[in-house]
Design an enzyme around this catalytic site. Structure first.
Site, PDB file in Angstrom:
ATOM      1  N   HIS A  55      13.631  20.750  -4.663  1.00  0.00           N
ATOM      2  CA  HIS A  55      12.700  19.796  -4.124  1.00  0.00           C
ATOM      3  C   HIS A  55      11.470  20.444  -3.285  1.00  0.00           C
ATOM      4  CE1 HIS A  55      15.418  16.905  -5.694  1.00  0.00           C
ATOM      5  NE2 HIS A  55      14.401  16.214  -6.075  1.00  0.00           N
ATOM      6  N   ARG A  97       9.648   8.940  -5.838  1.00  0.00           N
ATOM      7  CA  ARG A  97      10.809   9.581  -5.201  1.00  0.00           C
ATOM      8  C   ARG A  97      10.744   8.783  -3.617  1.00  0.00           C
ATOM      9  NH1 ARG A  97       9.267  14.568  -7.963  1.00  0.00           N
ATOM     10  NH2 ARG A  97      11.160  15.198  -9.362  1.00  0.00           N
ATOM     11  N   GLU A 152      20.333  11.326 -15.943  1.00  0.00           N
ATOM     12  CA  GLU A 152      20.276  12.897 -15.320  1.00  0.00           C
ATOM     13  C   GLU A 152      21.681  13.447 -15.369  1.00  0.00           C
ATOM     14  OE1 GLU A 152      18.288  12.594 -11.639  1.00  0.00           O
ATOM     15  OE2 GLU A 152      19.302  11.022 -11.029  1.00  0.00           O
ATOM     16  N   ASP A 162      18.087  17.334 -13.073  1.00  0.00           N
ATOM     17  CA  ASP A 162      19.554  17.349 -12.817  1.00  0.00           C
ATOM     18  C   ASP A 162      20.212  17.524 -14.165  1.00  0.00           C
ATOM     19  OD1 ASP A 162      19.881  16.906 -10.087  1.00  0.00           O
ATOM     20  OD2 ASP A 162      18.679  15.124  -9.953  1.00  0.00           O
ATOM     21  N   CYS A 214      10.965  12.214 -16.679  1.00  0.00           N
ATOM     22  CA  CYS A 214      10.236  12.419 -15.654  1.00  0.00           C
ATOM     23  C   CYS A 214      10.768  13.621 -14.771  1.00  0.00           C
ATOM     24  CB  CYS A 214      10.259  11.372 -14.746  1.00  0.00           C
ATOM     25  SG  CYS A 214      11.927  10.956 -13.977  1.00  0.00           S
TER      26      CYS A 214
HETATM   27  C1  PEP Z   1      15.351  14.819 -12.151  1.00  0.00           C
HETATM   28  O1  PEP Z   1      16.428  15.178 -11.775  1.00  0.00           O
HETATM   29  O2  PEP Z   1      14.858  15.418 -13.290  1.00  0.00           O
HETATM   30  C2  PEP Z   1      14.241  14.093 -11.626  1.00  0.00           C
HETATM   31  C3  PEP Z   1      13.219  13.674 -11.860  1.00  0.00           C
HETATM   32  O3  PEP Z   1      14.731  13.627 -10.268  1.00  0.00           O
HETATM   33  P1  PEP Z   1      14.835  14.805  -8.750  1.00  0.00           P
HETATM   34  O4  PEP Z   1      13.848  15.929  -9.329  1.00  0.00           O
HETATM   35  O5  PEP Z   1      14.072  13.951  -7.912  1.00  0.00           O
HETATM   36  O6  PEP Z   1      15.990  14.897  -8.660  1.00  0.00           O
HETATM   37 MG    MG Z   2      17.350  13.953 -10.161  1.00  0.00          MG
END
Ligand code: PEP
Ligand code: MG
Length: 580
Positions: free
Chosen positions: A190, A297, A432, A456, A503
């Site tokens: 992140h 988020r 995910e 994920d 996404c």
């Molecule tokens: C993902 O897991 O692809 C996602 C968009 O959520 P995050 O990156 O916040 O886990």
């Molecule tokens: Mg995710």
């Protein structure tokens, strides 16, 4: 000149002098200071001790209120250490005689102290943990003071750090921090995602860049190639100046697309939206030509703060986003805490295998009041715009049903209380995990939409921690197994007439745009700076070309073949794209 290879996570290149951050988890290198500065180091240490003392007193008071005086007594030992004259003498002698930084003195002296405790009888050996606790607190306050100074930069700088949390990254001064290089981290950690959203060239997974760069060194951070060049020669600097010119020309050429729709050259409409972590990013999404927010988020409301946001904090944030968005759609993802995103309180209690642990929807189910607080705020804000809600890390149907039941409860409460709200907000889920992907037919009967979280999905399908630099080369969305799952999710959506968006970071990587169109995807949500280039590619390709590309890609059996083929095809179809 020295070149270090890492993982490029946010494109572009920056040339600047370095600021090196140490961190509390890190071996603090012996760093000398000129003799004239030792007094200032001692003052820094005194300040850090003062702040730490106040923090511990506060913690002791709160613990006594909650758990009783006896439990709060554990902090007496911490206070005793800070007040220990003998210990302070050791700190100051280390600084003054060794001419070293305050953090080096703290780490050095306290680690020696911890070693002494380890030799003692068992009941005293337990104290080692407390010594480390005090060390961490002091270091946090020392380094925190330095981090503060990052807020008041007056010249451009490249930040070099062992690790940074997503909220620390978000707090960087965008005007002056022009590049980021980090020892730790994987391609979709992140921290990397936030750097990309801020459009700061960034390289992670460098292992030991903090040990090789000193504050003030000139560095080039090349986020497109994933390299950091320490002390570059003039020829290299000149080459990078030219690259910067080419990149800025390319970006300018995309400005014209801002108001144009994301539509393939043979007329297939695509929805292209942006991902945000904070309400203020909506402006960038719209400026870049995004049609709404495909992923908000919301857990970022929690990061960097010791207190939980109230219902009104949530409500205000959502209203801010909606106000900026007007009629455009906004997909609010419910709190996805855990793994590499934790509250300040949770940061102090590390979890084993956190990506497989108590994160996302699981954490919300265990913190029901917190979850309901958020849902109340969403349902109330929903009257002001076009909101949908999606739940993260759903792995089985029962979880989805449970989440929907909680929404129903919240709506009923609002109804009873006579508070204005909406009761028909579309409810979707992030797909995910492989288990969710494999059960999309079943989920399709439960949800209003799917949103594929490839970050994920890759880590759970390939068993590769997305934030671990040691296994970063294995983290790839181009793996045939991952692509097959994505294809399955899109097909299930088509079969059941359930809209599918994507996404994860894949949506903003121009290499994959044609493939995803060919697989049938019609809704992308990506990091705001990526929107113009993705739109350019969508507008340059026909669906027939895209389908052919996808068919070919699905016949490959290695990620390397996939990436090479996609790079070549994208350049053939859109020669201006993928500028390096
Ligand atoms: C993902 O897991 O692809 C996602 C968009 O959520 P995050 O990156 O916040 O886990
Ligand atoms: Mg995710």
């Amino acid at each position: 000149m020295k070149v270090k290879k890492g993982i490029g996570v946010s494109g572009g290149a920056a040339i600047a002098s370095a600021i090196v951050l140490d961190t509390e988890e890190f071996e603090i290198p012996e760093r000398h200071v000129p003799v004239d500065n030792t007094k200032a180091e001692l003052d820094r240490l005194k300040r850090a001790i003062g702040v730490s003392r106040k923090e511990i007193l506060d913690l002791r008071k709160r613990t006594a209120e909650k758990l009783g005086k006896e439990t709060a007594g554990i902090f007496d030992f911490h206070l005793g250490l800070l007040d220990d004259k003998q210990l302070f003498k050791q700190f100051s002698e280390t600084i003054l005689n060794g001419q070293v930084t305050a953090e080096y003195a703290v780490a050095n002296v306290l680690r020696g102290y911890a070693g002494d405790f380890r030799q003692m009888p068992e009941y005293l050996a337990e104290r080692v943990k407390d010594v480390y606790d005090v060390e961490k607190r002091l270091l946090r306050n020392l380094i925190g003071q330095r981090r503060q100074s990052l807020k008041h930069l007056t010249r451009n700088a490249a930040v070099i750090a062992h690790d940074m949390t997503p909220s620390q990254t978000a707090g960087l001064d965008r005007e002056h921090v022009v590049g980021l290089a980090i020892d730790a981290g994987g391609p979709t950690s992140h921290t990397a995602i936030v750097a990309k959203a801020m459009d700061i060239p960034a390289v992670v997974g460098l292992n030991d860049v903090t040990a090789e760069v000193s504050g003030g060194d000139r560095v080039i951070i090349d986020g497109s190639r994933g390299i950091v060049i320490i002390d570059p020669d003039e020829e290299t600097v000149e080459r990078y100046r030219q690259i910067a010119v080419r990149q800025s020309e390319f970006l300018h050429s995309l400005d014209a697309l801002r108001e144009l729709p994301a539509i393939t050259s043979d007329g297939h409409e695509v929805r292209l939206q942006g991902n945000i972590e904070f309400p203020y990013e909506v402006r960038t999404v719209l400026d870049k030509g995004g049609q709404g927010i495909g992923l908000y988020r919301t857990e970022f409301l929690f990061l960097g703060s010791d207190v939980e946001p109230t219902e009104d904090d949530h409500y205000k944030a959502y209203c801010d986003v909606l106000e900026e968005c007007g009629e455009r759609p906004v997909a609010i993802r419910t709190i996805d805490l855990g793994a590499d995103k934790f509250t300040q309180a949770r940061a102090r209690i590390p979890e084993r295998n956190p990506f497989l642990g108590l994160r996302s929807i699981r954490y919300c189910f265990q913190h029901l009041q917190m979850f309901k607080t958020q849902l109340r705020a969403i349902m109330r804000a929903a009257v002001r715009g076009n909101i949908s809600v999606m739940f993260p890390l759903i792995t089985n149907l029962l979880e989805m049903r449970q989440a929907k039941t909680i929404v129903r409860d919240v709506v009923e409460d609002l109804e009873e209380e006579g508070i204005e709200h909406r009761n028909d907000v579309p409810l979707g889920m992030m797909v995910e995990t492989p288990s969710a992907a494999l059960q999309c037919d079943g989920f399709a009967r439960e949800v209003d939409f799917f949103s594929i979280g490839t970050n994920d999905l890759v880590q759970y399908t390939l068993a590769v921690d997305r934030s671990n630099e040691q296994v970063a080369p294995m983290f790839t969305v181009a793996d045939p197994a991952v692509l097959r799952l994505i294809q399955e999710i899109i097909r299930a959506g088509q079969r059941h007439d359930v809209p599918v968006s994507l996404c994860g970071e894949m949506a903003g990587d121009p290499i994959y745009t044609i493939l995803l169109l060919g697989l049938g995807l019609r809704s992308f949500s990506c990091s705001p700076p990526a929107i113009p280039e993705i739109k350019k590619i969508i507008r340059s390709v026909t669906m027939e070309q895209a389908v052919k590309v996808a068919q070919r890609v699905l016949s490959f059996d290695s990620d390397k073949e996939v990436v090479n083929f996609l790079r070549t095809e994208t350049r053939r179809i859109v020669p201006e794209a993928l500028v390096e």
